[in-house]
Motif scaffolding. Structure first.
Motif, short mmCIF file in Angstrom:
data_model
loop_
_atom_site.label_atom_id
_atom_site.label_comp_id
_atom_site.label_asym_id
_atom_site.label_seq_id
_atom_site.Cartn_x
_atom_site.Cartn_y
_atom_site.Cartn_z
N LEU A 3 0.87 -1.15 -0.07
CA LEU A 3 0.06 -0.01 -0.01
C LEU A 3 0.77 1.16 0.19
N ARG A 4 0.53 2.06 -0.96
CA ARG A 4 1.46 3.32 -1.10
C ARG A 4 0.54 4.45 -1.20
N ARG A 5 1.12 5.68 -0.44
CA ARG A 5 0.31 6.97 -0.59
C ARG A 5 0.72 7.49 -1.90
N LEU A 6 -0.46 7.92 -2.60
CA LEU A 6 -0.52 8.55 -3.96
C LEU A 6 0.08 9.78 -3.59
N GLY A 7 0.95 10.43 -4.39
CA GLY A 7 1.68 11.75 -4.25
C GLY A 7 0.83 12.37 -5.43
N ALA A 8 1.17 13.87 -5.42
CA ALA A 8 0.54 14.85 -6.17
C ALA A 8 0.94 15.00 -7.62
N ASP A 9 2.12 14.22 -7.79
CA ASP A 9 2.91 14.41 -9.16
C ASP A 9 1.80 13.97 -10.14
N ASP A 10 2.16 14.87 -11.22
CA ASP A 10 0.91 14.52 -12.62
C ASP A 10 0.97 13.30 -13.13
N ALA A 11 2.18 12.62 -13.41
CA ALA A 11 2.36 11.40 -13.78
C ALA A 11 1.47 10.26 -12.96
N ALA A 12 2.01 10.35 -11.97
CA ALA A 12 1.36 9.38 -10.77
C ALA A 12 -0.27 9.56 -10.79
N VAL A 13 -0.50 10.85 -10.63
CA VAL A 13 -2.04 11.01 -10.45
C VAL A 13 -2.80 10.49 -11.85
N ARG A 14 -2.25 10.88 -12.99
CA ARG A 14 -2.76 10.21 -14.33
C ARG A 14 -2.88 8.88 -14.53
N PHE A 16 -2.99 6.90 -11.91
CA PHE A 16 -4.16 6.42 -10.86
C PHE A 16 -5.57 6.71 -11.47
N VAL A 17 -5.49 7.70 -11.92
CA VAL A 17 -7.15 8.18 -12.80
C VAL A 17 -7.58 7.08 -13.68
N ARG A 18 -6.34 6.90 -14.59
CA ARG A 18 -6.52 6.03 -16.01
C ARG A 18 -7.05 4.57 -15.40
N ARG A 19 -6.09 4.10 -14.62
CA ARG A 19 -6.26 2.62 -14.21
C ARG A 19 -7.00 2.18 -13.00
N LEU A 20 -7.37 3.19 -12.26
CA LEU A 20 -8.20 2.81 -11.10
C LEU A 20 -9.53 3.84 -11.06
N TRP A 21 -9.42 4.82 -10.94
CA TRP A 21 -10.45 5.77 -10.64
C TRP A 21 -11.59 5.85 -11.85
N LEU A 22 -11.04 5.61 -13.02
CA LEU A 22 -12.33 5.62 -14.14
C LEU A 22 -12.79 4.35 -14.30
N PRO A 23 -11.78 3.04 -14.18
CA PRO A 23 -12.72 1.90 -14.26
C PRO A 23 -13.43 1.73 -12.92
N TYR A 24 -13.14 2.16 -11.81
CA TYR A 24 -14.38 2.20 -10.48
C TYR A 24 -15.36 2.74 -11.01
N GLU A 74 5.91 7.61 -2.18
CA GLU A 74 4.86 8.83 -2.46
C GLU A 74 4.61 8.90 -3.92
N THR A 75 5.07 8.15 -4.98
CA THR A 75 4.82 8.31 -6.21
C THR A 75 3.55 7.69 -6.97
#
Length: 174
Positions: A3-14, A16-24, A74-75
């Protein structure tokens, strides 16, 4: 699984959104009546919003990463890491006029299909509970769509109880 904390860097957030948030949210759209997503480039729309929230003190998102790469905690992981799930939380401070503890609110929790039934959802909830204890919150709270019976059963099995109902109506019908 890590389990890793998601950091606020653009590539990591993108990622996350593409692979988890949107499929959810696509899964919820298929089973929950009032969960239709808008048209357009949802990843481009969601990334700045998520990045801003990640920059606040009260918000945390943790990713469940399978086959963790060399990136730091954090990434959000390397591009080839398998993102198995996530939990997003926010601290809800109680105004002093009420006699109740601060709450840690689980905004979203999601486990991808191949990882369901492995205990990962329990691990994500425990990470949220650890955060609640760390920041002095006396309660863990969440909202569940009434149509999502499988998830309601999951939470009830873990001791969550319904304490309030949120009701809504279209303004035109009020």
């Amino acid at each position: 699984m890590e389990l890793r904390r998601l950091g606020a860097d653009d590539a990591a957030v993108r990622r996350f959104v593409r692979r988890l948030w949107l499929p959810y949210h696509r899964e919820l759209e298929a089973i929950v009546d009032d969960h239709a997503l808008a048209e357009g480039d949802l990843v481009a729309e969601e990334v700045p919003f998520r990045r801003e929230r990640l920059g606040t003190d009260g918000h945390r998102t943790w990713l469940a990463v399978d086959d963790a790469g060399a990136d730091g905690p954090e990434t959000g992981g390397a591009e080839n890491d398998v993102l198995a799930g996530f939990v997003a939380t926010d601290v809800e401070e109680c105004p002093s006029v009420f006699d109740r503890p601060d709450r840690l609110v689980v905004g979203d929790i999601y486990v991808r299909e191949p990882y369901r039934g492995t205990g990962l959802a329990d691990d994500l909830l425990e990470r949220a509970a650890e955060r609640a204890r760390a920041v002095g919150c006396g309660e863990l709270a969440l909202e569940v769509d009434v149509d999502n019976e499988r998830v309601i059963a999951f939470y009830e099995k873990r001791g969550f109880e319904t304490v309030r109902r949120r009701m809504s109506v279209a303004v035109e019908d009020a």
